[in-house]
Each structure stands twice: as C-alpha cells, then as structure tokens.
Motif scaffolding. Structure first.
Motif, PDB file in Angstrom:
ATOM      1  N   SER A   1       0.830  -1.204   0.000  1.00 29.48           N
ATOM      2  CA  SER A   1       0.000   0.000   0.000  1.00 29.48           C
ATOM      3  C   SER A   1       0.865   1.255   0.000  1.00 29.48           C
ATOM      4  CB  SER A   1      -0.910   0.016   1.230  1.00 29.48           C
ATOM      5  OG  SER A   1      -1.609   1.233   1.314  1.00 29.48           O
ATOM      6  N   ALA A   2       0.473   2.219  -0.826  1.00 27.50           N
ATOM      7  CA  ALA A   2       1.148   3.527  -0.835  1.00 27.50           C
ATOM      8  C   ALA A   2       0.464   4.509   0.110  1.00 27.50           C
ATOM      9  CB  ALA A   2       1.161   4.102  -2.254  1.00 27.50           C
ATOM     10  N   SER A   3      -0.578   4.042   0.810  1.00 30.29           N
ATOM     11  CA  SER A   3      -1.307   4.926   1.730  1.00 30.29           C
ATOM     12  C   SER A   3      -1.343   4.374   3.147  1.00 30.29           C
ATOM     13  CB  SER A   3      -2.736   5.160   1.223  1.00 30.29           C
ATOM     14  OG  SER A   3      -3.429   3.930   1.103  1.00 30.29           O
ATOM     15  N   GLY A   4      -0.511   3.353   3.428  1.00 31.95           N
ATOM     16  CA  GLY A   4      -0.384   2.862   4.794  1.00 31.95           C
ATOM     17  C   GLY A   4      -1.329   1.755   5.197  1.00 31.95           C
ATOM     18  N   LYS A   5      -2.030   1.144   4.247  1.00 36.98           N
ATOM     19  CA  LYS A   5      -2.920   0.036   4.606  1.00 36.98           C
ATOM     20  C   LYS A   5      -2.110  -1.171   5.065  1.00 36.98           C
ATOM     21  CE  LYS A   5      -6.882   1.142   1.696  1.00 36.98           C
ATOM     22  NZ  LYS A   5      -7.818   0.603   0.689  1.00 36.98           N
ATOM     23  N   ALA A   6      -2.691  -1.919   5.978  1.00 37.49           N
ATOM     24  CA  ALA A   6      -1.971  -3.026   6.603  1.00 37.49           C
ATOM     25  C   ALA A   6      -1.852  -4.229   5.677  1.00 37.49           C
ATOM     26  CB  ALA A   6      -2.676  -3.443   7.888  1.00 37.49           C
ATOM     27  N   ILE A   7      -0.779  -4.982   5.851  1.00 40.40           N
ATOM     28  CA  ILE A   7      -0.620  -6.266   5.170  1.00 40.40           C
ATOM     29  C   ILE A   7      -1.804  -7.153   5.540  1.00 40.40           C
ATOM     30  CG2 ILE A   7       0.785  -8.359   5.055  1.00 40.40           C
ATOM     31  CD1 ILE A   7       2.117  -6.054   3.672  1.00 40.40           C
ATOM     32  N   GLY A   8      -2.369  -7.818   4.536  1.00 44.14           N
ATOM     33  CA  GLY A   8      -3.495  -8.723   4.780  1.00 44.14           C
ATOM     34  C   GLY A   8      -4.850  -8.104   4.520  1.00 44.14           C
ATOM     35  N   THR A   9      -4.930  -6.760   4.377  1.00 49.91           N
ATOM     36  CA  THR A   9      -6.207  -6.132   4.048  1.00 49.91           C
ATOM     37  C   THR A   9      -6.413  -6.154   2.533  1.00 49.91           C
ATOM     38  OG1 THR A   9      -5.179  -3.934   4.019  1.00 49.91           O
ATOM     39  CG2 THR A   9      -6.195  -4.639   6.065  1.00 49.91           C
ATOM     40  N   ASN A  10      -7.663  -6.048   2.126  1.00 52.19           N
ATOM     41  CA  ASN A  10      -7.983  -6.143   0.706  1.00 52.19           C
ATOM     42  C   ASN A  10      -7.439  -4.965  -0.096  1.00 52.19           C
ATOM     43  OD1 ASN A  10     -10.446  -7.883   1.884  1.00 52.19           O
ATOM     44  ND2 ASN A  10     -10.090  -8.438  -0.234  1.00 52.19           N
ATOM     45  N   VAL A  11      -6.912  -5.260  -1.269  1.00 46.72           N
ATOM     46  CA  VAL A  11      -6.555  -4.226  -2.233  1.00 46.72           C
ATOM     47  C   VAL A  11      -7.831  -3.862  -2.987  1.00 46.72           C
ATOM     48  CG1 VAL A  11      -5.091  -3.609  -4.190  1.00 46.72           C
ATOM     49  CG2 VAL A  11      -4.262  -5.243  -2.484  1.00 46.72           C
TER      50      VAL A  11
END
Length: 387
Positions: free
Chosen positions: A254-264
């Motif tokens: 993520s280029a906006s800080g979303k966590a690993i494992g969350t949906n793209v």
C-alpha cells in the motif's frame, strides 16, 4: 413471613433482570454479516456509530447513536487479523476495509482520547479482543491497552464529549456490549473478500496487447549508471511468468499505509515490488520522457528504482478498473496510472518488440502512454495471483 416474601420477590426480580440481559447473539468468528454494537447501559435504543474523523458531528469520533434504521455507520464487522490470530479489526459498513476503529489512550491528543476511525494500519490500537463477560455480554479490549482497559459506550452528555472511549475496566454497564445481527439469517461470505488480492500478496501482470499476447511484466539487467541515479533494473515483458529467479513476480504494497493482509481495492494507490533475486528487484518506477513521445503517444520510460518514491510519486501506481472501491480480484483487468507529478505519469503500456526477443525470452518494451488504450489493449493488465 412478610420479610421472607419480600426476599423471594427481590430474588425473583434479580433473576428476571439477569435473564433479560441476554438480548444479543453469541459472537461467531465465522459470521460474515454485520452486527450492531449495543451496551447494557444505553440499551436497545442506541448503537455504536463509527462516524468519520473529518466529521463535525461528535468531534469525528465514535459515539452511541439513537438513529434508527440501521444506518451503515452502525453496522460492524469483526475482521480477524491474519497475523495476530484471535485479534480482530472493527470495521463499519460505512468505511469498509479502508478504516478501522482505534482504541485511543484516554488522555490521548487525537479526538480528545475518544475511540475513532483511522486509516487501517498495522498498529495494536486497532486490534481488538472480544472477551466473554457472561450473560450474553462482551468486553472489547485492544492489544495496545491490554486487559485492564475496556471500550465504554458513553451517553451523549457524558465525559469525553459523549464519545466512546477506553476506560479502566470496571463493573459498569457501559462496558458490557451485546451483539445484534443486522440480518439474522445466515449471510454467505462474500466471495470477493475470500478471493480478493490482499496487501502482501505476490502477483503476475499479463499484458492485454493483441488479445493478451503482450507477455508478463518482467525485469532484466541493470540500468546504466544505476548506482548513481537510483534507477535499478530495466523493465520489459517476458513470454513466461518466471523468466529468471522471480523476475516476473510483483509484491503489492500500500502507498497509503494500509496493513498487510487487508484487501486491495480498485482505486487504491500501490507500490509494486519486483521479486527478482529474493525480492531485490526494486519498485516499479518511471523516469524521463520517451524519444518522440509527443508523436507516438508513448510517454515516460519505465524501470525499477531502489526506493518507493524516487521522484515526485514516480513509484506510486493507481489501480483503475470497474466498480471503484471494490476488492481487486484474481483475473481482474485494470489500468495502472503512474503517480509522478500528481498522477501525470501516464498509463503502464507496452510498445514494440525487444531486441533479440526470440532468443532471450524478453518480449515487448514497456513505457507509459498518455492514454489507457494506446494500441489494441496495450494499456490493459490482467492480475494473476501467484499460487
């Protein structure tokens, strides 16, 4: 005799009170529908509202709302963290997977210490434990504050501006939560969430030129003067998914800080990390204008870089496709728009054959183009999840 009757009556009323407490349903980790979150203190008439950090209502923090009709801000899912088993993110239907409830410090500077919706991140304040408190009630605790603090559902005129907040665990009704299913019938798990691409997944990107004869996005050889410029590897397409030691594999971050494992999601801004040589292939990047770009429709050169942001967003790519905000899936067809100079970097594109392509396994040159479809699908990319 009157005293005995009075005592029996009191015991009877106490029994009725305890029985009446079991209003909600038992927490089910496999349930994929939405819950309303209510407290013993505020009763059936109020439910936790997620609100929005920029909202002017209740300081933008979460609060107990009496609004009727099950608004989407009051519908919550418990999403188990893929790394920390038994810990869950609290996400509302209003915000989806992009935002998660964060259990703030009671004296925290953000939102006057109240719980609030923040960008989903890999932080312990967004990891919640659902602790059985008996009689159908639960306590909600964060990994950040530990076992001694619980989420308290406040009244509108109460402390912390009436917002919900993390308070020391006490035997108070505002810390006893019960769950109400929004749709009591069995809700099938959304296939788009189970089959969707997650941050941290490794994918292949197949080019759509000439009915998907454009090959797989690939790296090859070092850029000239790469040690000085920050440019790293050349980029082209290849005839196979794995031409050389993971050269056709890309990790999605993520280029906006979303966590690993969350949906793209469609519309997200991402980094694409090449997996050549154990993940050391660099970040997909743009650099300099193509020769005769004003005549050909080709725009910027494409290579990898050693950093996420070599130059003014050059390593950021926006996923563009159908149904903005929905999960990116295996086999989704998308355009990738480059973030250089406020997203003026063009669309990832293929053009012309590589020199000696028949011998090397390299196939088409890669650059960006000014339009999404410069030539017979050359700007379209099919996502393939690496199994």
């Amino acid at each position: 005799m009157k005293k005995i009757k009075f005592l029996i009556a009191v015991l009877f009323l106490a029994t009725v009170s305890v029985t009446a407490q079991t209003k909600g349903v038992k927490f089910n980790p496999s349930y994929k529908g939405y819950y309303l979150l209510k407290t013993q203190f505020r009763g059936d008439g109020e439910a936790l509202e997620s609100n929005g950090a920029e909202s002017k209502t209740m300081n933008g923090a979460a609060f107990m709302s009496a609004q009727k009709g099950n608004p989407v801000g009051q519908q919550w899912q418990f999403v188990e963290d893929p790394v920390n088993k038994g810990w869950y993110r609290l996400q509302s239907k209003l915000h989806g997977s992009k935002k998660s409830l964060e259990g703030n410090e009671i004296n925290g500077k953000a939102k006057n210490g109240a719980a609030f919706m923040d960008d989903t991140k890999n932080v312990t304040g967004q990891l919640w434990k659902i602790e059985d408190a008996g009689n159908g009630y639960y306590r909600l605790k964060t990994k950040f504050q530990g076992a001694n603090f619980s989420l308290e559902g406040n009244q509108a005129q109460g402390g912390k501006g009436g917002n919900a907040y993390m308070e020391k665990q006490q035997n108070v009704s505002g810390q006893l939560w019960y769950l109400v299913e929004v749709n009591p019938e069995v809700v099938a798990q959304d296939a788009s969430l189970t089959q969707g691409i997650k941050y941290g997944d490794i994918i292949y990107l197949q080019n759509g030129w000439n009915n998907y004869a454009g090959g797989f996005l690939d790296t090859r050889g070092y850029q000239k003067d790469f040690e000085k410029t920050g440019n790293h590897l050349c980029v082209s397409t290849a005839l196979s998914e794995n031409r050389d030691k993971g050269s056709g594999s890309w990790k999605v971050l993520s280029a906006s800080g979303k966590a690993i494992g969350t949906n793209v999601l469609i519309g997200d801004d991402v980094y694409l990390v090449n997996q050549w040589n154990n993940g050391n292939g660099g970040y997909l990047d743009t650099r300099g204008y193509q020769k005769d770009f004003e005549k050909t429709g080709n725009h910027l050169c494409v290579s990898t870089a050693t950093s996420q942001n070599r130059d003014s967003g050059s390593g950021t790519w926006k996923i563009i496709g159908k149904n903005n905000g929905t999960p990116l899936k295996d086999s989704s067809e998308v355009y990738l728009k480059n973030g250089w100079n406020k997203f003026n970097g063009g669309y990832l594109d293929t053009r012309g054959y590589q020199k000696d392509f028949e011998k090397t396994g390299n196939h088409l040159c890669v650059s960006t183009a000014i339009s999404e479809n410069r030539d017979k699908g050359s700007g379209t990319w099919k996502i393939k999840l690496k199994k």
